[in-house]
Write a protein that holds these residues in place. Structure first.
Motif, PDB file in Angstrom:
ATOM      1  N   LEU A   5       0.767  -1.256  -0.075  1.00 35.19           N
ATOM      2  CA  LEU A   5      -0.040  -0.007  -0.064  1.00 35.19           C
ATOM      3  C   LEU A   5       0.832   1.235  -0.007  1.00 35.19           C
ATOM      4  O   LEU A   5       1.941   1.307   0.791  1.00 35.19           O
ATOM      5  CB  LEU A   5      -0.916   0.070   1.245  1.00 35.19           C
ATOM      6  CG  LEU A   5      -1.737   1.043   1.437  1.00 35.19           C
ATOM      7  CD1 LEU A   5      -2.937   1.153   0.617  1.00 35.19           C
ATOM      8  CD2 LEU A   5      -2.507   1.061   2.807  1.00 35.19           C
ATOM      9  N   GLN A   6       0.411   2.147  -0.984  1.00 35.71           N
ATOM     10  CA  GLN A   6       1.464   3.313  -0.921  1.00 35.71           C
ATOM     11  C   GLN A   6       0.420   4.505  -1.018  1.00 35.71           C
ATOM     12  O   GLN A   6      -0.421   4.563  -2.121  1.00 35.71           O
ATOM     13  CB  GLN A   6       2.382   3.409  -2.306  1.00 35.71           C
ATOM     14  CG  GLN A   6       3.457   2.509  -2.133  1.00 35.71           C
ATOM     15  CD  GLN A   6       3.440   1.222  -2.669  1.00 35.71           C
ATOM     16  OE1 GLN A   6       2.476   0.971  -3.547  1.00 35.71           O
ATOM     17  NE2 GLN A   6       4.049   0.300  -2.019  1.00 35.71           N
ATOM     18  N   LEU A   7       0.462   5.499  -0.269  1.00 35.11           N
ATOM     19  CA  LEU A   7      -0.109   6.597  -0.141  1.00 35.11           C
ATOM     20  C   LEU A   7       0.860   7.948  -0.442  1.00 35.11           C
ATOM     21  O   LEU A   7       1.625   7.781   0.436  1.00 35.11           O
ATOM     22  CB  LEU A   7      -0.973   6.853   0.946  1.00 35.11           C
ATOM     23  CG  LEU A   7      -2.531   6.469   0.918  1.00 35.11           C
ATOM     24  CD1 LEU A   7      -2.605   5.198   1.003  1.00 35.11           C
ATOM     25  CD2 LEU A   7      -3.239   6.965   2.410  1.00 35.11           C
ATOM     26  N   SER A   8       0.664   8.804  -1.433  1.00 38.73           N
ATOM     27  CA  SER A   8       1.591   9.808  -1.869  1.00 38.73           C
ATOM     28  C   SER A   8       0.955  10.904  -1.530  1.00 38.73           C
ATOM     29  O   SER A   8       0.245  11.453  -2.563  1.00 38.73           O
ATOM     30  CB  SER A   8       2.349   9.330  -3.118  1.00 38.73           C
ATOM     31  OG  SER A   8       3.070  10.468  -3.438  1.00 38.73           O
ATOM     32  N   SER A  52     -10.787   4.714   4.949  1.00 37.19           N
ATOM     33  CA  SER A  52     -11.316   4.762   3.701  1.00 37.19           C
ATOM     34  C   SER A  52     -10.721   4.954   2.354  1.00 37.19           C
ATOM     35  O   SER A  52     -11.079   4.130   1.400  1.00 37.19           O
ATOM     36  CB  SER A  52     -12.615   5.809   3.771  1.00 37.19           C
ATOM     37  OG  SER A  52     -13.520   5.504   4.821  1.00 37.19           O
ATOM     38  N   ILE A  53      -9.654   5.642   2.363  1.00 35.85           N
ATOM     39  CA  ILE A  53      -8.875   5.918   1.159  1.00 35.85           C
ATOM     40  C   ILE A  53      -7.860   4.540   0.993  1.00 35.85           C
ATOM     41  O   ILE A  53      -7.902   4.261  -0.072  1.00 35.85           O
ATOM     42  CB  ILE A  53      -7.994   7.178   1.336  1.00 35.85           C
ATOM     43  CG1 ILE A  53      -9.192   8.398   0.986  1.00 35.85           C
ATOM     44  CG2 ILE A  53      -7.018   7.320   0.102  1.00 35.85           C
ATOM     45  CD1 ILE A  53      -8.651   9.671   0.980  1.00 35.85           C
ATOM     46  N   ALA A  54      -7.432   4.263   2.019  1.00 41.25           N
ATOM     47  CA  ALA A  54      -6.528   3.037   1.848  1.00 41.25           C
ATOM     48  C   ALA A  54      -7.274   1.891   1.715  1.00 41.25           C
ATOM     49  O   ALA A  54      -6.690   0.823   0.818  1.00 41.25           O
ATOM     50  CB  ALA A  54      -5.957   2.614   3.343  1.00 41.25           C
ATOM     51  N   GLY A  63      -3.083  14.007  -4.810  1.00 46.73           N
ATOM     52  CA  GLY A  63      -2.259  12.928  -4.303  1.00 46.73           C
ATOM     53  C   GLY A  63      -2.667  11.570  -4.878  1.00 46.73           C
ATOM     54  O   GLY A  63      -3.556  11.492  -5.660  1.00 46.73           O
ATOM     55  N   GLU A  64      -2.033  10.488  -4.375  1.00 52.39           N
ATOM     56  CA  GLU A  64      -2.263   9.166  -5.236  1.00 52.39           C
ATOM     57  C   GLU A  64      -2.192   8.063  -4.016  1.00 52.39           C
ATOM     58  O   GLU A  64      -1.322   8.153  -3.136  1.00 52.39           O
ATOM     59  CB  GLU A  64      -1.307   8.893  -6.228  1.00 52.39           C
ATOM     60  CG  GLU A  64      -1.586   7.680  -6.920  1.00 52.39           C
ATOM     61  CD  GLU A  64      -0.681   7.491  -8.005  1.00 52.39           C
ATOM     62  OE1 GLU A  64      -1.066   7.216  -9.384  1.00 52.39           O
ATOM     63  OE2 GLU A  64       0.894   7.468  -7.913  1.00 52.39           O
TER      64      GLU A  64
END
Length: 225
Positions: A5-8, A52-54, A63-64
């Motif tokens: 999992l990557q949140l940027s 919720s975004i993850a 962002g992404e």
């Protein structure tokens, strides 16, 4: 392809009257397969929006977010639903079991949602439940289970589709200390042996010993502790 999992630089705005409120502000985090991460923070700090975004339930405003190499922002609603089913296992505060389904059927119904249930699926479901100490409870209904057994069923259900990502939202909220330790140590064990990227949102500081990293969320921002 990057897995996990990557949140940027993820930001999520909500409209409040004519104002924009940032529920999340420039959140970046990377969770690798086999890594178990905790996120702590007060109510209203943005933890639910973050999860919720993850979990591909919400798209970021900026962002992404990438789940197992899939960029969420580019997907349609149907593709997001498919991604959630295949790639994300959710473990909630209350086990959210279906009252009229047996323990085994709680897992098989997830399989039914993605097609038909094969002999291999059934065998995997039984193996998972046995591994989590529920071998004698396959035909029991939720009302016949203890709180800890319900949460263990929920862990098995989160793993049945062999997703890359496990998200646990306050999984010990309804459990006493002994059961809480039992449940989180089981989640940690499954995450490491099955190589899942996992995030647990918790208020329970006693559970942090099971995690590889701890992040704190405050006012929509994420800091590693």
């Amino acid at each position: 392809m990057t897995t996990g999992l990557q949140l940027s630089e993820v930001t999520k705005y909500y409209a409040e009257g004519s104002n924009r409120i940032a529920a999340l502000a420039h959140v970046s985090i990377s969770v690798e397969p086999g890594e178990f991460v905790a996120v702590v923070g007060p109510s209203g700090s943005g933890k639910s929006t973050f999860l919720s975004i993850a979990g591909a339930l919400l798209k970021a405003s900026e962002g992404e977010a990438k789940l197992n190499g899939h960029s969420i922002s580019k997907l349609t609603a149907q593709e997001l639903a498919d991604l959630r089913l295949k790639e994300v296992g959710f473990i909630m505060q209350s086990s959210n079991l279906v009252p009229y389904l047996s323990v085994l059927d709680q897992l098989l119904i997830v399989k039914k949602m993605s097609g038909k249930v094969s002999k291999e699926d059934k065998a995997f479901a039984v193996k998972l439940l046995e591994e989590l100490g529920l071998g004698s409870k396959l035909n029991s209904f939720p009302e016949e289970l203890s709180g800890g057994e319900k949460q263990r069923t929920a862990i098995a259900r989160a793993l049945i589709n062999n997703p890359g990502i496990i998200l646990a939202d306050e999984p010990t909220a309804s459990l006493d200390t002994k059961r809480a330790h039992e449940v989180v140590s089981l989640i940690a064990h499954e995450v490491r042996t099955r190589r899942k990227a996992a995030i647990m949102v918790t208020h329970d500081e006693r559970m942090l010993e099971y995690c590889d990293k701890v992040y704190r969320m405050e006012d929509g921002r994420l800091f590693e502790q």
